[in-house]
Write a protein that holds these residues in place. Structure first.
Motif, PDB file in Angstrom:
ATOM      1  N   LYS A  14       0.842  -1.198   0.000  1.00  0.00           N
ATOM      2  CA  LYS A  14       0.000   0.000   0.000  1.00  0.00           C
ATOM      3  C   LYS A  14       0.878   1.250   0.000  1.00  0.00           C
ATOM      4  O   LYS A  14       0.957   2.002   0.982  1.00  0.00           O
ATOM      5  N   ILE A  15       1.548   1.485  -1.138  1.00  0.00           N
ATOM      6  CA  ILE A  15       2.489   2.600  -1.227  1.00  0.00           C
ATOM      7  C   ILE A  15       1.772   3.934  -1.076  1.00  0.00           C
ATOM      8  O   ILE A  15       2.265   4.856  -0.416  1.00  0.00           O
ATOM      9  N   GLU A  16       0.588   4.060  -1.695  1.00  0.00           N
ATOM     10  CA  GLU A  16      -0.157   5.319  -1.608  1.00  0.00           C
ATOM     11  C   GLU A  16      -0.549   5.619  -0.167  1.00  0.00           C
ATOM     12  O   GLU A  16      -0.594   6.773   0.246  1.00  0.00           O
ATOM     13  N   ALA A  17      -0.835   4.568   0.597  1.00  0.00           N
ATOM     14  CA  ALA A  17      -1.196   4.777   2.005  1.00  0.00           C
ATOM     15  C   ALA A  17      -0.011   5.320   2.793  1.00  0.00           C
ATOM     16  O   ALA A  17      -0.178   6.161   3.686  1.00  0.00           O
ATOM     17  N   VAL A  18       1.198   4.847   2.461  1.00  0.00           N
ATOM     18  CA  VAL A  18       2.384   5.356   3.132  1.00  0.00           C
ATOM     19  C   VAL A  18       2.609   6.818   2.787  1.00  0.00           C
ATOM     20  O   VAL A  18       2.891   7.646   3.654  1.00  0.00           O
ATOM     21  N   LEU A  19       2.476   7.168   1.501  1.00  0.00           N
ATOM     22  CA  LEU A  19       2.636   8.561   1.081  1.00  0.00           C
ATOM     23  C   LEU A  19       1.608   9.449   1.771  1.00  0.00           C
ATOM     24  O   LEU A  19       1.918  10.567   2.198  1.00  0.00           O
ATOM     25  N   LYS A  20       0.390   8.946   1.904  1.00  0.00           N
ATOM     26  CA  LYS A  20      -0.648   9.710   2.598  1.00  0.00           C
ATOM     27  C   LYS A  20      -0.278   9.923   4.063  1.00  0.00           C
ATOM     28  O   LYS A  20      -0.435  11.029   4.603  1.00  0.00           O
ATOM     29  N   ALA A  21       0.250   8.882   4.708  1.00  0.00           N
ATOM     30  CA  ALA A  21       0.667   9.011   6.111  1.00  0.00           C
ATOM     31  C   ALA A  21       1.796  10.009   6.261  1.00  0.00           C
ATOM     32  O   ALA A  21       1.823  10.803   7.214  1.00  0.00           O
ATOM     33  N   ILE A  22       2.735   9.999   5.309  1.00  0.00           N
ATOM     34  CA  ILE A  22       3.844  10.960   5.346  1.00  0.00           C
ATOM     35  C   ILE A  22       3.307  12.381   5.253  1.00  0.00           C
ATOM     36  O   ILE A  22       3.687  13.269   6.034  1.00  0.00           O
TER      37      ILE A  22
END
Length: 470
Positions: free
Chosen positions: A313-321
């Motif tokens: 879930k790369i997009e989820a990580v970017l969102k968390a960042i």
């Protein structure tokens, strides 16, 4: 219970000097120990500013994932967030700053300009601003280098103060570290400190908490203590503008998220062969890097072979960042975004702040900085007059003039900011058109936006037909 009166009677005739000396020494030792912690933390913050963070990031990730940290440590790609944010917020003097003296003659103005150019004054102002954003406090001292007026920048890891009675935000005594001698690379050292007060200068060291003079006190020759304290906010109840260093804590957290993201990307790059056959199938593993062999668990059930590709879930990580960055920037009444670009800094992430918020933040600092710059210039003129053959009149009124910051007015930067704002619904395309065309009404800007959509669609259709050979 013993009353205060009876306790005081028991002390009558008792020599308390040793007790008082011991108590005072204990207080001094505690103060020095606390100040040593403050200085060590400040030195650590400067490491992050200079992007010296790998070892600390390793320790942080191991503390988060004790049993599964080795692979994530291999994925560390330190993000220079502290350097990024301090560079963005510490850009007050990045462009077209000039200093002039009201009422100065042409020759005096040239002498002032030469004094500032000789010590790289404007460049050092940029460094001071960036350092202030990192550690909160920077002290600047005028001095003479090779016969010319210069300034010394003292970071808080090399400074101590004695607060002025009745005004804890001011210093009555200022110490700055001028020499360190190490017994070994890791064992205790001797530290020599320069000491300024309102009248005198001397060099001292501390032995078991006691201050010991190394040189005789001499008059420093300035009209006041020659130390200027730069900070980005006004303090009233304390001296040091240090905090919990939230930008460093955030950098640690972002590094951990990026290491986890890299870990997921690595896992996603490889498919795993899953076999539930009981037999040995090593003969068909050609080209397979990862394989899991397990029994089906059901007697008489035929096994199967399949590939499994992790869905990271790369997009989820970017969102968390971005959520973490948003929360941090909100403390400064700023907004921005971490943009991932392959060609940018470490980890492919680049910090973009909105123009308006950054400008407002910088403008809030200018009155504080202007006062400190004037104080510093007055001390530099005193040093010039007392130590060189050149003379400038004392009592000059200095003016600091700020030009347009190129970073804030660059068209490409503004376009990127507009895109971020529209994507996050901070503003619409109509708002952008109105800002770029101040004479337009909202209705005219809306009509222009609709026409732009129509024109762009027509151009795209024409291009498609040309490529198709029509």
């Amino acid at each position: 219970m013993t009353s205060i009166g009876s306790f005081s009677k028991r002390l009558q005739g008792v020599d308390m000097s040793n007790y008082v000396d011991s108590l005072r020494l204990g207080q001094i030792t505690t103060t020095l120990r606390n100040d040593m912690v403050r200085r060590r933390v400040a030195a650590n913050a400067l490491d992050w500013l200079n992007n010296v963070q790998y070892e600390q990031t390793v320790a942080y990730i191991r503390s988060l994932w004790n049993n599964d940290s080795d692979r994530k440590v291999l994925m560390i790609d330190p993000l220079p967030f502290v350097s990024m944010i301090c560079g963005e917020l510490g850009s007050t003097f990045n462009d077209n700053v000039t200093i002039s003296a009201e009422g100065a003659s042409e020759s005096q103005s040239k002498l002032l300009s030469k004094m500032l150019d000789d010590c790289l004054f404007y460049t050092k102002l940029q460094d001071i601003d960036r350092l202030v954003e990192c550690v909160g406090d920077i002290h600047v001292l005028p001095t003479i280098t090779n016969g010319k007026v210069d300034i010394v920048i003292v970071t808080p890891d090399r400074a101590m103060v004695r607060q002025r009675l009745g005004n804890p935000s001011d210093a009555s005594v200022f110490y700055y570290l001028i020499s360190q001698t190490y017994d070994s690379p890791t064992v205790a050292r001797e530290e020599i400190w320069g000491k300024f007060d309102d009248l005198l200068y001397t060099e001292v060291k501390f032995i078991q908490g006691k201050e010991v003079a190394i040189t005789e006190p001499v008059l420093h020759g300035f009209s006041r203590m020659p130390v200027v304290h730069f900070s980005n906010r006004m303090l009233y109840d304390r001296y040091w503008n240090d905090s919990d260093y939230t930008h460093i804590l955030l950098n640690q957290s972002l590094n951990a998220l990026i290491a986890a993201e890299n870990h997921m990307l690595y896992d996603q790059s490889y498919s795993q062969l899953i076999s539930t056959y009981d037999c040995d199938i090593q003969t068909i593993t050609l080209g397979i890097d990862r394989m899991v062999q397990a029994r089906s668990g059901m007697p008489g059930t035929e096994g199967e072979i399949k590939f499994l590709t992790p869905d990271a879930k790369i997009e989820a990580v970017l969102k968390a960042i971005n959520e973490k960055v948003d929360l941090y920037l909100a403390m400064y009444k700023l907004s921005g975004e971490m943009i991932r670009k392959p060609s940018s800094a470490a980890s492919g992430y680049q910090l973009k702040l909105t123009q308006a918020g950054k400008r407002e933040y910088i403008d809030r600092k200018k009155p504080l900085y202007n006062q400190r710059i004037r104080e510093l210039l007055e001390l530099m003129v005193e040093k010039l007059n007392s130590s060189t053959s050149s003379v400038l009149p004392t009592g000059l009124t200095f003016t600091v003039t700020y030009g347009n910051n190129a970073d804030l007015n660059d068209p490409m930067t503004q376009s990127s900011i507009d895109t971020v704002n529209m994507n996050s619904n901070v503003e619409s395309i109509v708002d952008v058109i109105m800002r770029r065309n101040p004479d337009m009404t909202r209705e005219e800007a809306l009509a222009k936006a609709k026409q732009n959509v129509k024109d762009n669609e027509e151009v795209r259709n024409s291009s498609s037909m040309m490529r198709a050979g029509y």
